[in-house]
Enzyme design. Structure first.
Site, mmCIF file in Angstrom:
data_model
loop_
_atom_site.group_PDB
_atom_site.id
_atom_site.type_symbol
_atom_site.label_atom_id
_atom_site.label_comp_id
_atom_site.label_asym_id
_atom_site.label_seq_id
_atom_site.Cartn_x
_atom_site.Cartn_y
_atom_site.Cartn_z
ATOM 1 N N CYS A 215 0.857 -1.191 0.000
ATOM 2 C CA CYS A 215 0.000 0.000 0.000
ATOM 3 C C CYS A 215 0.888 1.235 0.000
ATOM 4 C CB CYS A 215 -0.909 0.004 1.222
ATOM 5 S SG CYS A 215 -1.995 1.447 1.307
ATOM 6 N N CYS B 184 -13.344 17.735 8.298
ATOM 7 C CA CYS B 184 -13.080 16.694 7.306
ATOM 8 C C CYS B 184 -14.187 16.631 6.270
ATOM 9 C CB CYS B 184 -12.912 15.333 7.991
ATOM 10 S SG CYS B 184 -14.357 14.815 8.947
ATOM 11 N N GLN C 150 -5.807 11.486 14.152
ATOM 12 C CA GLN C 150 -5.617 11.906 12.767
ATOM 13 C C GLN C 150 -4.777 10.860 12.035
ATOM 14 O OE1 GLN C 150 -7.190 14.376 11.437
ATOM 15 N NE2 GLN C 150 -7.773 15.658 13.171
#
Length: 414
Positions: free
Chosen positions: A146, A372, A251
């Site tokens: 990833c 967000c 976060q």
């Protein structure tokens, strides 16, 4: 029927959009100006073929690009990609009739995400696969690498699959491993385990614990309940070292957190008392306490307990008062915020209408909104503006690299 279309723009969910006489057609993994071909079904272009590529198209870096549901914009050159994120903020504000300075989007590096939510499934061959959901599907894409994740998380994937095996005891279980890289190692909280049949058996729990211990995991928990803890997972917030609660909010990218904290701290310079609302475990609280005393509030009792526990490790800070309080049902009123001449808010995606409505009645001269979700931020910003504040500037933050997700920091002044 095969159609050839020209992509006019990229929409808010990251798909290219072609305008046709029958309405917009959404084409995944395409860019503005590209000529594409495919089958149009229910307003979507399927089996997309790129006839003429955009000069902004670049080679994707993920082995799972096009199948995995994440990182769907990694084929876009960095400049126009970040400009698009900035434009998503502009569009959200424009829908509320708000104009302000929008700074360039803050970029984050690849291989920096310290949090992953990994789905686990057992294949027909009995092997456990770990990964993310495919685009527009419940199908699991097994992930072996990833590009956005921290290398230590990628290295742990085989061990995480072994841990996940124990949580697949019941055929109806669909476990998700919420994995966080902390200062003391990996913290794993597992959700999605079938409970109606009695939950995870003692034998399965022991298998999970043994697998976690063998992988040197700091803590393993099941829906917030600790199964084993070799070391307390901790996180640094400013000068404080804070014990992270199981499943607690954090976060996703440290560089993004630092960018947002920096702007909040700069905005409240000179304040005599600061309110930090929706404070979590204190990501903003401790840096703000270097400026002035802080009143911190959040609905999470575990988050507030972690914040209080971290106070003893911090030095040279102004006093912090922390309260567990549901700010949706019981927002802090002007009386509760007396003495606060600066407010920082970092609410969930739904925004904070109820709490925002209280702020014009306070003595706060500056409000920092961290969000967000540009849409709910713009809605709440309208409340502040109508209450006598001016939105001075907004800074988009690209915390979730190559996704359609945009975070931001907005500075309001009287």
């Amino acid at each position: 029927m095969t159609e050839t279309l020209t992509i006019a723009r990229v929409g808010g969910q990251g798909d290219g959009i072609a305008d046709t006489p029958d309405g917009p057609v959404f084409a995944p993994l395409t860019l503005p100006g590209e000529v594409v071909r495919g089958e149009v079904r229910d307003g979507r272009l399927e089996a997309v073929e790129i006839v003429t590529a955009s000069p902004d198209r670049i080679a994707p870096v993920s082995l799972h690009y096009g199948d995995c549901g994440g990182c769907s914009l990694q084929h876009w050159a960095n400049g126009p990609y970040l400009d698009w994120k900035r434009d998503q903020v502009r569009l959200a504000l424009a829908r509320e009739g708000i104009e302000t300075e929008i700074e360039a989007a803050v970029a984050v590096p690849s291989a920096s995400r310290r949090r992953l939510a990994l789905h686990a499934r057992r294949g027909e061959d009995g092997r456990v696969a770990l990964g993310f959901k495919a685009r527009k599907s419940w199908r699991l894409v097994e992930v072996t690498a990833c590009p956005v994740a921290h290398p230590r998380l990628v290295e742990a994937l085989p061990a995480l699959a072994r841990i996940a095996e124990a949580f697949l005891e019941h055929p109806k279980s669909a476990p998700t491993l919420h994995v966080t890289l902390t200062l003391t190692g990996l913290d794993i909280d597992v959700t999605g385990v079938e409970r109606r049949s009695g939950g995870l058996s003692g034998d399965a729990q022991m298998r999970a614990i043994r697998a976690a211990a063998g992988a040197d995991v700091a803590r393993l928990s099941l829906a917030g309940d600790t199964l084993m803890m070799e070391r307390q997972p901790t996180i640094a917030f400013g000068t404080a070292t804070v014990p992270l609660p199981p499943g607690g909010f954090l976060q996703a990218v440290p560089e993004a957190e630092a960018a947002m904290v920096q702007r909040a701290v700069e905005a409240v310079q000179g304040a005599k008392k600061i309110a930090d609302l929706f404070c979590g475990a204190g990501a903003f609280t401790f840096p703000l306490a270097a400026v002035a005393p802080v009143l911190a509030a959040d609905a999470s009792a575990a988050g507030i307990a972690a914040l209080k526990a971290g106070m003893g490790s911090a030095r040279g800070l102004k006093p912090i008062t922390a309260e567990a309080r549901d700010l949706f049902r019981r927002p802090l009123a002007p009386y509760d915020l007396r003495g606060c001449d600066a407010v920082v808010m970092d609410p969930p995606r739904a925004g904070a209408v109820e709490q925002t409505r209280q702020l014009p009645g306070t003595k706060a001269a500056v409000v920092v909104g961290v969000s967000c979700n540009p849409v709910t931020f713009a809605r709440d910003a309208r409340i502040l503006i109508e209450g006598g504040f001016r939105l001075e500037r907004v800074t988009p933050v690209d915390q979730f690299l190559w996704s359609a997700h945009v975070e931001l920091v907005g500075i309001f002044r009287r």
